[in-house]
Design a protein around this motif. Structure first.
Motif, PDB file in Angstrom:
ATOM      1  N   TRP A 290       1.559  24.552  -5.647  1.00  0.00           N
ATOM      2  CA  TRP A 290       1.508  22.656  -4.489  1.00  0.00           C
ATOM      3  C   TRP A 290       1.485  22.063  -5.951  1.00  0.00           C
ATOM      4  O   TRP A 290       0.545  20.535  -5.798  1.00  0.00           O
ATOM      5  CB  TRP A 290      -0.335  22.844  -4.477  1.00  0.00           C
ATOM      6  CG  TRP A 290      -0.414  22.763  -3.083  1.00  0.00           C
ATOM      7  CD1 TRP A 290      -0.567  21.979  -2.420  1.00  0.00           C
ATOM      8  CD2 TRP A 290      -0.268  24.667  -2.042  1.00  0.00           C
ATOM      9  NE1 TRP A 290      -0.510  22.594  -0.313  1.00  0.00           N
ATOM     10  CE2 TRP A 290      -0.182  24.154  -0.592  1.00  0.00           C
ATOM     11  CE3 TRP A 290       0.190  25.710  -2.391  1.00  0.00           C
ATOM     12  CZ2 TRP A 290       0.058  25.241   0.021  1.00  0.00           C
ATOM     13  CZ3 TRP A 290      -0.507  26.725  -1.730  1.00  0.00           C
ATOM     14  CH2 TRP A 290      -0.415  26.629  -0.321  1.00  0.00           C
ATOM     15  N   ARG A 291       2.378  22.774  -7.687  1.00  0.00           N
ATOM     16  CA  ARG A 291       1.991  21.493  -8.419  1.00  0.00           C
ATOM     17  C   ARG A 291       3.041  19.923  -8.083  1.00  0.00           C
ATOM     18  O   ARG A 291       4.261  20.622  -6.912  1.00  0.00           O
ATOM     19  CB  ARG A 291       3.727  21.902  -9.178  1.00  0.00           C
ATOM     20  CG  ARG A 291       3.407  21.373 -10.147  1.00  0.00           C
ATOM     21  CD  ARG A 291       4.551  22.208 -11.681  1.00  0.00           C
ATOM     22  NE  ARG A 291       4.959  20.775 -12.656  1.00  0.00           N
ATOM     23  CZ  ARG A 291       4.305  20.662 -13.484  1.00  0.00           C
ATOM     24  NH1 ARG A 291       3.546  21.028 -13.450  1.00  0.00           N
ATOM     25  NH2 ARG A 291       5.217  19.381 -14.024  1.00  0.00           N
TER      26      ARG A 291
ATOM     27  N   LEU B 162       9.205  10.155  -9.921  1.00  0.00           N
ATOM     28  CA  LEU B 162       7.957  10.913 -10.336  1.00  0.00           C
ATOM     29  C   LEU B 162       7.331  12.065  -9.963  1.00  0.00           C
ATOM     30  O   LEU B 162       7.204  12.662 -10.187  1.00  0.00           O
ATOM     31  CB  LEU B 162       6.269   9.684 -10.397  1.00  0.00           C
ATOM     32  CG  LEU B 162       5.918   8.578 -11.091  1.00  0.00           C
ATOM     33  CD1 LEU B 162       4.675   8.045 -10.678  1.00  0.00           C
ATOM     34  CD2 LEU B 162       6.486   9.130 -12.920  1.00  0.00           C
ATOM     35  N   LYS B 163       7.667  12.121  -8.326  1.00  0.00           N
ATOM     36  CA  LYS B 163       6.909  13.576  -7.482  1.00  0.00           C
ATOM     37  C   LYS B 163       8.473  14.367  -7.380  1.00  0.00           C
ATOM     38  O   LYS B 163       7.949  15.670  -7.735  1.00  0.00           O
ATOM     39  CB  LYS B 163       7.231  12.722  -5.966  1.00  0.00           C
ATOM     40  CG  LYS B 163       7.373  14.082  -4.857  1.00  0.00           C
ATOM     41  CD  LYS B 163       6.984  13.172  -3.563  1.00  0.00           C
ATOM     42  CE  LYS B 163       7.706  14.885  -2.793  1.00  0.00           C
ATOM     43  NZ  LYS B 163       8.714  15.740  -3.046  1.00  0.00           N
ATOM     44  N   VAL B 164       9.709  13.363  -7.638  1.00  0.00           N
ATOM     45  CA  VAL B 164      10.779  14.644  -7.860  1.00  0.00           C
ATOM     46  C   VAL B 164      10.819  15.061  -9.012  1.00  0.00           C
ATOM     47  O   VAL B 164      11.080  16.423  -9.496  1.00  0.00           O
ATOM     48  CB  VAL B 164      12.071  13.434  -8.159  1.00  0.00           C
ATOM     49  CG1 VAL B 164      13.496  14.432  -7.870  1.00  0.00           C
ATOM     50  CG2 VAL B 164      12.615  13.684  -6.287  1.00  0.00           C
ATOM     51  N   ARG B 165      10.597  14.456 -10.227  1.00  0.00           N
ATOM     52  CA  ARG B 165      10.395  14.988 -12.045  1.00  0.00           C
ATOM     53  C   ARG B 165       9.114  15.818 -12.355  1.00  0.00           C
ATOM     54  O   ARG B 165       9.639  16.812 -12.797  1.00  0.00           O
ATOM     55  CB  ARG B 165      10.353  13.589 -12.776  1.00  0.00           C
ATOM     56  CG  ARG B 165      11.157  12.491 -12.500  1.00  0.00           C
ATOM     57  CD  ARG B 165      12.325  13.241 -13.690  1.00  0.00           C
ATOM     58  NE  ARG B 165      13.315  12.012 -13.606  1.00  0.00           N
ATOM     59  CZ  ARG B 165      13.614  10.764 -14.790  1.00  0.00           C
ATOM     60  NH1 ARG B 165      12.793  10.905 -15.638  1.00  0.00           N
ATOM     61  NH2 ARG B 165      14.051  10.513 -14.910  1.00  0.00           N
TER      62      ARG B 165
ATOM     63  N   TYR C  15      11.100  19.143 -16.677  1.00  0.00           N
ATOM     64  CA  TYR C  15      10.435  18.167 -17.411  1.00  0.00           C
ATOM     65  C   TYR C  15       9.233  19.042 -16.915  1.00  0.00           C
ATOM     66  O   TYR C  15       8.467  19.465 -17.186  1.00  0.00           O
ATOM     67  CB  TYR C  15      10.366  16.832 -16.474  1.00  0.00           C
ATOM     68  CG  TYR C  15      11.112  16.063 -16.300  1.00  0.00           C
ATOM     69  CD1 TYR C  15      12.114  15.536 -17.470  1.00  0.00           C
ATOM     70  CD2 TYR C  15      12.651  16.112 -15.750  1.00  0.00           C
ATOM     71  CE1 TYR C  15      12.997  14.608 -17.429  1.00  0.00           C
ATOM     72  CE2 TYR C  15      13.936  15.683 -15.351  1.00  0.00           C
ATOM     73  CZ  TYR C  15      13.908  14.924 -16.217  1.00  0.00           C
ATOM     74  OH  TYR C  15      15.125  13.699 -16.064  1.00  0.00           O
ATOM     75  N   SER C  16       8.900  18.745 -19.035  1.00  0.00           N
ATOM     76  CA  SER C  16       7.471  19.289 -19.090  1.00  0.00           C
ATOM     77  C   SER C  16       5.960  18.206 -18.731  1.00  0.00           C
ATOM     78  O   SER C  16       5.326  18.500 -19.579  1.00  0.00           O
ATOM     79  CB  SER C  16       7.369  20.096 -20.336  1.00  0.00           C
ATOM     80  OG  SER C  16       7.642  18.834 -21.221  1.00  0.00           O
ATOM     81  N   TYR C  17       5.989  17.614 -17.681  1.00  0.00           N
ATOM     82  CA  TYR C  17       4.969  15.876 -17.697  1.00  0.00           C
ATOM     83  C   TYR C  17       3.699  17.124 -17.392  1.00  0.00           C
ATOM     84  O   TYR C  17       3.605  17.996 -16.466  1.00  0.00           O
ATOM     85  CB  TYR C  17       5.057  15.292 -16.573  1.00  0.00           C
ATOM     86  CG  TYR C  17       6.927  14.615 -17.142  1.00  0.00           C
ATOM     87  CD1 TYR C  17       7.274  13.862 -17.994  1.00  0.00           C
ATOM     88  CD2 TYR C  17       7.635  14.515 -15.852  1.00  0.00           C
ATOM     89  CE1 TYR C  17       8.349  13.551 -18.258  1.00  0.00           C
ATOM     90  CE2 TYR C  17       8.496  13.489 -15.546  1.00  0.00           C
ATOM     91  CZ  TYR C  17       9.009  12.647 -17.348  1.00  0.00           C
ATOM     92  OH  TYR C  17      10.516  12.620 -16.816  1.00  0.00           O
ATOM     93  N   LYS C  18       2.659  16.090 -18.061  1.00  0.00           N
ATOM     94  CA  LYS C  18       1.012  17.461 -17.943  1.00  0.00           C
ATOM     95  C   LYS C  18       0.632  16.133 -16.956  1.00  0.00           C
ATOM     96  O   LYS C  18      -0.455  16.293 -17.403  1.00  0.00           O
ATOM     97  CB  LYS C  18       0.785  17.483 -19.573  1.00  0.00           C
ATOM     98  CG  LYS C  18       1.353  17.954 -20.426  1.00  0.00           C
ATOM     99  CD  LYS C  18       1.491  19.266 -20.068  1.00  0.00           C
ATOM    100  CE  LYS C  18       2.127  20.397 -20.961  1.00  0.00           C
ATOM    101  NZ  LYS C  18       2.337  22.094 -20.957  1.00  0.00           N
TER     102      LYS C  18
ATOM    103  N   ALA D  17       4.320  11.730 -17.150  1.00  0.00           N
ATOM    104  CA  ALA D  17       5.630  11.041 -16.547  1.00  0.00           C
ATOM    105  C   ALA D  17       5.829   9.734 -16.519  1.00  0.00           C
ATOM    106  O   ALA D  17       7.148   8.790 -17.206  1.00  0.00           O
ATOM    107  CB  ALA D  17       5.076  11.529 -15.187  1.00  0.00           C
ATOM    108  N   GLY D  18       5.325   8.817 -16.378  1.00  0.00           N
ATOM    109  CA  GLY D  18       5.204   7.545 -15.867  1.00  0.00           C
ATOM    110  C   GLY D  18       5.645   7.181 -17.333  1.00  0.00           C
ATOM    111  O   GLY D  18       6.501   5.862 -17.170  1.00  0.00           O
ATOM    112  N   SER D  19       4.947   7.092 -17.968  1.00  0.00           N
ATOM    113  CA  SER D  19       5.077   6.577 -19.745  1.00  0.00           C
ATOM    114  C   SER D  19       6.148   7.449 -19.908  1.00  0.00           C
ATOM    115  O   SER D  19       7.127   6.541 -20.503  1.00  0.00           O
ATOM    116  CB  SER D  19       4.017   7.066 -20.924  1.00  0.00           C
ATOM    117  OG  SER D  19       2.996   6.254 -19.937  1.00  0.00           O
ATOM    118  N   ALA D  20       6.731   8.417 -19.889  1.00  0.00           N
ATOM    119  CA  ALA D  20       7.807   9.136 -20.741  1.00  0.00           C
ATOM    120  C   ALA D  20       9.312   8.475 -20.280  1.00  0.00           C
ATOM    121  O   ALA D  20      10.319   7.851 -20.782  1.00  0.00           O
ATOM    122  CB  ALA D  20       8.014  10.639 -20.318  1.00  0.00           C
ATOM    123  N   ILE D  21       8.960   8.027 -18.304  1.00  0.00           N
ATOM    124  CA  ILE D  21      10.084   7.098 -17.530  1.00  0.00           C
ATOM    125  C   ILE D  21      10.536   6.504 -18.651  1.00  0.00           C
ATOM    126  O   ILE D  21      11.183   5.680 -18.519  1.00  0.00           O
ATOM    127  CB  ILE D  21       9.972   7.533 -16.109  1.00  0.00           C
ATOM    128  CG1 ILE D  21       9.796   8.559 -15.876  1.00  0.00           C
ATOM    129  CG2 ILE D  21      11.129   6.615 -15.898  1.00  0.00           C
ATOM    130  CD1 ILE D  21       9.418   9.530 -14.470  1.00  0.00           C
TER     131      ILE D  21
END
Length: 324
Positions: free
Chosen positions: A66-67, A146-149, A155-158, A163-167
């Motif tokens: 469910w990630r 965001l959902k796909v990433r 990717y190792s978004y926490k 995730a949004g900031s990195a993109i």
């Protein structure tokens, strides 16, 4: 008191928005594991067994399935809300225009159809489904990226914020709309064909059980049989319609995923498609097809069945109040 004209729907745009939000949220939560597996399978050089082992290895393997649920719920929930409310507005508008078949044809379809929605021509069903889906897709494209990433293991978004900031830092605003061309090329024909197939299948299946009820049956019993038939017909039609539309549009889904995961490698939809076929073969465009069919068939069938039932019940209550 009736004046002989057809009853007009009383449900508001906000009702259709909330009904779509509820159905999208439920299907997103229930079917997130299939969506996660589909995203991972569409990454380069991976197999189903390898993907499943990588997800289920380590602590809390069940929860790993469910990630990405939060971005999926936001995207699917609000996507369904926008889609159904826009689709209803378009269908109600077209129902009052000359794009419909003759009144005789509409009445014949309505008599044997399990649908609680306006009856449109095939071309109108195709057009309204495509326009509504693309419109919702444009507005929610950042959430889709965001959902796909977030679902990917590249990717190792926490968190969604990180995730949004990195993109934004690495790709700018353009990064939130990567793969839009492929998404539109997938969603427009998928949604258009889905509505077309769905309405046709409902009519065809409804005619198979149109025999009159026994004279001795009570009105309550007849109503229950009709309700059960409508639910069964709508759910079955949703499964079949989604299966057909998904199989046809899967290559664009595979290209969209690659564009969103590997923006440095693929420049646009056409170049990505050609490169995937040249380097990995045409069949790679159908990676995740089985999972996507399973997920889309169930999610679409659940969403449309629940949505139509909510509309049916609401319209019935409003009509009862007006007749009192």
């Amino acid at each position: 008191m009736s004046n002989g004209s057809p009853a007009q729907p009383r449900s508001t745009a906000s009702f259709h928005f909330l009904a779509g939000l509820a159905t999208g949220t439920v299907s997103a939560i229930l079917l997130q594991p299939a969506d996660l597996l589909k995203t991972r399978l569409q990454q380069p050089h991976t197999t189903f067994l390898f993907t499943l082992r990588s997800i289920t290895s380590g602590p809390k393997p069940f929860m790993k399935l469910w990630r990405g649920t939060l971005p999926s719920v936001l995207r699917t929930g609000f996507g369904s809300a926008l889609y159904f409310s826009t689709l209803n507005t378009l269908r109600q508008s077209l129902a009052r225009t000359s794009l419909l078949p003759s009144t005789k044809v509409i009445d014949h379809v309505a008599k044997y159809s399990s649908s609680s929605l306006p009856k449109l021509s095939n071309s109108a069903n195709l057009a309204t489904g495509a326009i509504a889906r693309v419109g919702a897709g444009v507005m929610l494209m950042p959430l889709t990226v965001l959902k796909v990433r977030y679902e990917s293991n590249l990717y190792s978004y926490k968190s969604l914020w990180s995730a949004g900031s990195a993109i934004y830092h690495h790709e700018g605003l353009r990064g939130f709309f990567m793969g839009f061309g492929a998404t539109a090329m997938r969603d427009a024909p998928y949604a258009g064909m889905y509505v077309l197939f769905y309405e046709q299948l409902k009519y065809r299946l409804s005619t198979l059980q149109r025999s009159p009820a026994p004279q001795s049956a009570s009105s309550a019993a007849v109503g229950e049989v009709v309700l059960l038939s409508s639910l069964t017909i709508n759910f079955s039609s949703g499964i079949l319609a989604a299966t057909l539309a998904t199989a046809i549009t899967n290559p664009f889904d595979a290209i969209k995923t690659r564009l969103q995961l590997l923006p440095d490698k693929y420049a646009n939809t056409l170049q990505a498609g050609r490169q995937i076929m040249r380097e990995e073969g045409t069949m790679r465009l159908f990676d995740g097809l089985g999972l996507r069919i399973g997920r889309k068939a169930l999610s679409s069938a659940l969403a449309w069945t629940i949505y139509e039932e909510l509309v049916r019940r609401a319209e019935g209550r409003w009509q009862e109040r007006e007749s009192m």
